[in-house]
Design a protein around this motif. Structure first.
Motif, PDB file in Angstrom:
ATOM      1  N   ASP A 185       3.853   1.370 -88.069  1.00 59.24           N
ATOM      2  CA  ASP A 185       3.368   0.456 -89.092  1.00 59.24           C
ATOM      3  C   ASP A 185       1.982   0.911 -89.542  1.00 59.24           C
ATOM      4  OD1 ASP A 185       3.210  -1.645 -90.790  1.00 59.24           O
ATOM      5  OD2 ASP A 185       3.094  -3.209 -89.274  1.00 59.24           O
ATOM      6  N   GLU A 186       1.895   1.417 -90.743  1.00 61.83           N
ATOM      7  CA  GLU A 186       0.622   1.870 -91.317  1.00 61.83           C
ATOM      8  C   GLU A 186      -0.143   2.759 -90.324  1.00 61.83           C
ATOM      9  OE1 GLU A 186      -0.509   0.932 -94.383  1.00 61.83           O
ATOM     10  OE2 GLU A 186       0.633  -0.876 -94.866  1.00 61.83           O
ATOM     11  N   PRO A 187       0.413   3.908 -89.947  1.00 62.57           N
ATOM     12  CA  PRO A 187      -0.189   4.668 -88.847  1.00 62.57           C
ATOM     13  C   PRO A 187      -1.555   5.258 -89.145  1.00 62.57           C
ATOM     14  CG  PRO A 187       1.569   5.923 -89.859  1.00 62.57           C
ATOM     15  CD  PRO A 187       1.623   4.569 -90.471  1.00 62.57           C
ATOM     16  N   THR A 188      -1.917   5.401 -90.394  1.00 61.36           N
ATOM     17  CA  THR A 188      -3.213   6.067 -90.638  1.00 61.36           C
ATOM     18  C   THR A 188      -4.199   5.165 -91.358  1.00 61.36           C
ATOM     19  OG1 THR A 188      -2.527   7.002 -92.751  1.00 61.36           O
ATOM     20  CG2 THR A 188      -2.053   8.321 -90.791  1.00 61.36           C
ATOM     21  N   VAL A 189      -3.921   3.864 -91.359  1.00 64.37           N
ATOM     22  CA  VAL A 189      -4.839   2.976 -92.075  1.00 64.37           C
ATOM     23  C   VAL A 189      -6.220   3.027 -91.407  1.00 64.37           C
ATOM     24  CG1 VAL A 189      -4.441   0.750 -90.899  1.00 64.37           C
ATOM     25  CG2 VAL A 189      -4.785   0.787 -93.342  1.00 64.37           C
ATOM     26  N   GLY A 190      -7.244   3.230 -92.210  1.00 62.78           N
ATOM     27  CA  GLY A 190      -8.614   3.264 -91.699  1.00 62.78           C
ATOM     28  C   GLY A 190      -9.006   4.567 -91.015  1.00 62.78           C
ATOM     29  N   LEU A 191      -8.112   5.557 -90.989  1.00 59.24           N
ATOM     30  CA  LEU A 191      -8.468   6.822 -90.323  1.00 59.24           C
ATOM     31  C   LEU A 191      -9.135   7.789 -91.294  1.00 59.24           C
ATOM     32  CD1 LEU A 191      -5.428   7.746 -88.037  1.00 59.24           C
ATOM     33  CD2 LEU A 191      -7.321   6.209 -87.612  1.00 59.24           C
ATOM     34  N   LEU A 208      14.157   2.694 -79.377  1.00 60.74           N
ATOM     35  CA  LEU A 208      13.082   2.589 -80.376  1.00 60.74           C
ATOM     36  C   LEU A 208      11.707   2.752 -79.751  1.00 60.74           C
ATOM     37  CD1 LEU A 208      14.227  -0.689 -82.156  1.00 60.74           C
ATOM     38  CD2 LEU A 208      14.133   1.561 -83.234  1.00 60.74           C
ATOM     39  N   GLY A 209      10.819   3.445 -80.462  1.00 54.82           N
ATOM     40  CA  GLY A 209       9.404   3.428 -80.104  1.00 54.82           C
ATOM     41  C   GLY A 209       8.674   2.753 -81.242  1.00 54.82           C
ATOM     42  N   TYR A 210       7.728   1.870 -80.929  1.00 52.06           N
ATOM     43  CA  TYR A 210       7.046   1.111 -81.990  1.00 52.06           C
ATOM     44  C   TYR A 210       5.540   1.307 -81.869  1.00 52.06           C
ATOM     45  CZ  TYR A 210       5.454  -3.047 -84.588  1.00 52.06           C
ATOM     46  OH  TYR A 210       4.827  -3.901 -85.454  1.00 52.06           O
ATOM     47  N   VAL A 211       4.937   1.733 -82.950  1.00 48.94           N
ATOM     48  CA  VAL A 211       3.474   1.856 -82.978  1.00 48.94           C
ATOM     49  C   VAL A 211       2.963   0.830 -83.988  1.00 48.94           C
ATOM     50  CG1 VAL A 211       1.531   3.403 -83.397  1.00 48.94           C
ATOM     51  CG2 VAL A 211       3.629   4.293 -82.382  1.00 48.94           C
ATOM     52  N   ALA A 212       2.337  -0.210 -83.465  1.00 47.84           N
ATOM     53  CA  ALA A 212       1.935  -1.333 -84.324  1.00 47.84           C
ATOM     54  C   ALA A 212       0.726  -0.965 -85.180  1.00 47.84           C
ATOM     55  CB  ALA A 212       1.628  -2.548 -83.470  1.00 47.84           C
ATOM     56  N   ARG A 263      -7.816   6.617 -80.842  1.00 50.68           N
ATOM     57  CA  ARG A 263      -7.049   5.443 -80.379  1.00 50.68           C
ATOM     58  C   ARG A 263      -5.628   5.484 -80.940  1.00 50.68           C
ATOM     59  NH1 ARG A 263     -11.600   1.944 -81.044  1.00 50.68           N
ATOM     60  NH2 ARG A 263     -10.815   1.223 -83.035  1.00 50.68           N
ATOM     61  N   LYS A 264      -5.538   5.835 -82.225  1.00 49.61           N
ATOM     62  CA  LYS A 264      -4.222   5.864 -82.866  1.00 49.61           C
ATOM     63  C   LYS A 264      -3.348   6.940 -82.238  1.00 49.61           C
ATOM     64  CE  LYS A 264      -2.696   3.633 -85.929  1.00 49.61           C
ATOM     65  NZ  LYS A 264      -1.876   2.436 -85.731  1.00 49.61           N
ATOM     66  N   ARG A 265      -3.955   8.099 -81.916  1.00 54.73           N
ATOM     67  CA  ARG A 265      -3.168   9.168 -81.299  1.00 54.73           C
ATOM     68  C   ARG A 265      -2.668   8.743 -79.919  1.00 54.73           C
ATOM     69  NH1 ARG A 265      -6.559  14.493 -81.652  1.00 54.73           N
ATOM     70  NH2 ARG A 265      -8.020  13.600 -83.147  1.00 54.73           N
ATOM     71  N   LEU A 266      -3.512   8.021 -79.186  1.00 55.12           N
ATOM     72  CA  LEU A 266      -3.089   7.546 -77.872  1.00 55.12           C
ATOM     73  C   LEU A 266      -1.952   6.540 -78.028  1.00 55.12           C
ATOM     74  CD1 LEU A 266      -3.749   7.620 -74.812  1.00 55.12           C
ATOM     75  CD2 LEU A 266      -5.054   5.535 -75.171  1.00 55.12           C
ATOM     76  N   ASP A 267      -2.050   5.716 -79.046  1.00 59.71           N
ATOM     77  CA  ASP A 267      -1.011   4.723 -79.291  1.00 59.71           C
ATOM     78  C   ASP A 267       0.321   5.393 -79.635  1.00 59.71           C
ATOM     79  OD1 ASP A 267      -0.810   1.941 -79.174  1.00 59.71           O
ATOM     80  OD2 ASP A 267      -0.423   1.910 -81.327  1.00 59.71           O
TER      81      ASP A 267
END
Ligand SMILES: Nc1ncnc2c1ncn2[C@@H]1O[C@H](COP(=O)(O)OP(=O)(O)OP(=O)(O)O)[C@@H](O)[C@H]1O
Length: 339
Positions: A160-166, A79-83, A141-145
């Protein structure tokens, strides 16, 4: 084929709060599966259980046929997890951060270097790799995450909500990237409260509300199940309930009206389902005119995922979110999660 993810009758409580009451769904390999629901529906709790970050109080979770509860270490590798919130060390550069992450996964140095270069290029991070992450915008930051979540080449990526606030541009870059991952065979599980995100990305989805799955299927299956077109009618910007009820009685007598509800959270507007091809707007207008009721707005549209949610719960996703936001102590939850 063994499903990439199976979640069966999952339950999770926080003290007396039943955050997840009963959630079941499965995801096939190479699929993008969406969990859609308002804030507080139980999406994050579900994927925290999946990613071994929270212990379920009941139910079964499997990744590639292996029990997450019995074999947490083995499943974590897959699994990969992006919080939801990215916690980056601001002093490190993007590349240094990825190197650190690669070391945590015990990747040999040469492989790590190659993968980091690949991911930096795939996620269009070239010019940012050697800058300190403290200078990054939310989108970068999100892309790096995302890159960090993919370093160990997981079979399943959970976001989890990968584009919130983008901003829109960063959102499209993330969407594009997730589609490429799917093409390459990675299974993607994504939570979102953005309808359009799930509609655009997900092969299948489950709508979650109050800790339960209230509907699931492909976006078009869910919409088609609703039947005809939607009509939204507002008598006034904010109508008294009695007036909305009067309008409801009149309008529901029209032969093409299949269903009608009063949306109390939206100024007592009326949400109608009408049979397709009935050209309803002028007939509705005429019937209200005859009894002297005004019309503030009247619009027809194809069913959306929000209509699916509305039909199942009697409120729109946005209203559910507003209601959830007013009763939540986010600080206390964060503290709990840190424990
Ligand atoms: N650590 C915690 N301690 C106590 N209650 C929690 C904790 N985490 C979540 N909750 C509560 O559990 C319920 C489900 O929350 P969860 O975060 O899973 O929902 P969500 O659908 O992911 O929403 P969001 O996108 O806002 O995180 C909410 O009522 C929330 O207040």
């Amino acid at each position: 084929m063994t499903p990439a993810i199976v979640i069966d009758s999952l339950k999770k409580n926080y003290g007396s709060l039943e955050a997840v009451k009963e959630i079941s769904f499965s995801v096939q390999p190479g699929e993008i599966f969406g969990l859609l629901g308002p804030n507080g529906a139980g999406k994050t709790t579900t994927i925290r259980c999946l990613c071994t970050l929270a212990k379920p109080d009941g139910g079964k979770i499997e990744v590639g046929g292996v029990s997450v509860i019995d074999y947490p270490k083995a499943t974590r590798k897959r699994l990969g997890y992006v919080a939801q919130e990215v916690a980056l060390d601001k002093i490190l550069t993007g590349r240094e951060l990825l190197q650190l992450q690669a070391a945590l996964y015990h990747l040999p140095k040469t492989i790590a270097k190659e993968r980091i270069n690949q991911l930096i290029s795939l996620l269009d991070l070239g010019e940012y790799g050697d800058r300190k992450t403290g200078t990054y915008s939310g989108g970068i930051r999100k892309r790096l995450d995302l890159a960090a979540g993919l370093l160990h080449q997981p079979e399943v990526l959970v976001l989890d909500e990968p584009t919130v606030g983008l901003d829109i541009e960063s959102r499209f870059i993330v969407w594009d990237f997730l589609r490429k991952l799917r093409e390459a065979g990675t299974t993607v599980l994504i939570t979102s409260h953005y309808l359009e995100e799930i509609d655009a990305l997900a092969d299948r989805l489950a709508i979650i509300d109050g800790g339960r799955v209230i509907a699931s299927g492909t976006p078009s299956q869910l919409k088609d199940r609703l039947g005809g077109d939607r009509v939204t009618l507002r008598i006034r910007e904010f109508s008294p309930l009695s007036e909305a009820e009067q309008a409801k009685t009149i309008v529901q007598a029209l032969p093409f009206v299949e269903q009608i509800i009063i949306n109390t959270a939206q100024g007592n507007s009326l949400n109608l389902v009408v049979s397709v091809g009935s050209n309803p707007l002028s007939k509705i207008e005429k019937s209200l005119e005859e009894v002297g009721l005004p019309i503030f707005s009247l619009a027809q549209s194809r069913p959306s995922l929000d209509d699916v949610y509305l039909a199942a719960t009697g409120r729109t996703l946005m209203d559910a979110e507003l209601a959830a936001a007013s009763g939540r102590d986010l600080k206390a939850e964060k503290k709990q999660q840190m424990k």
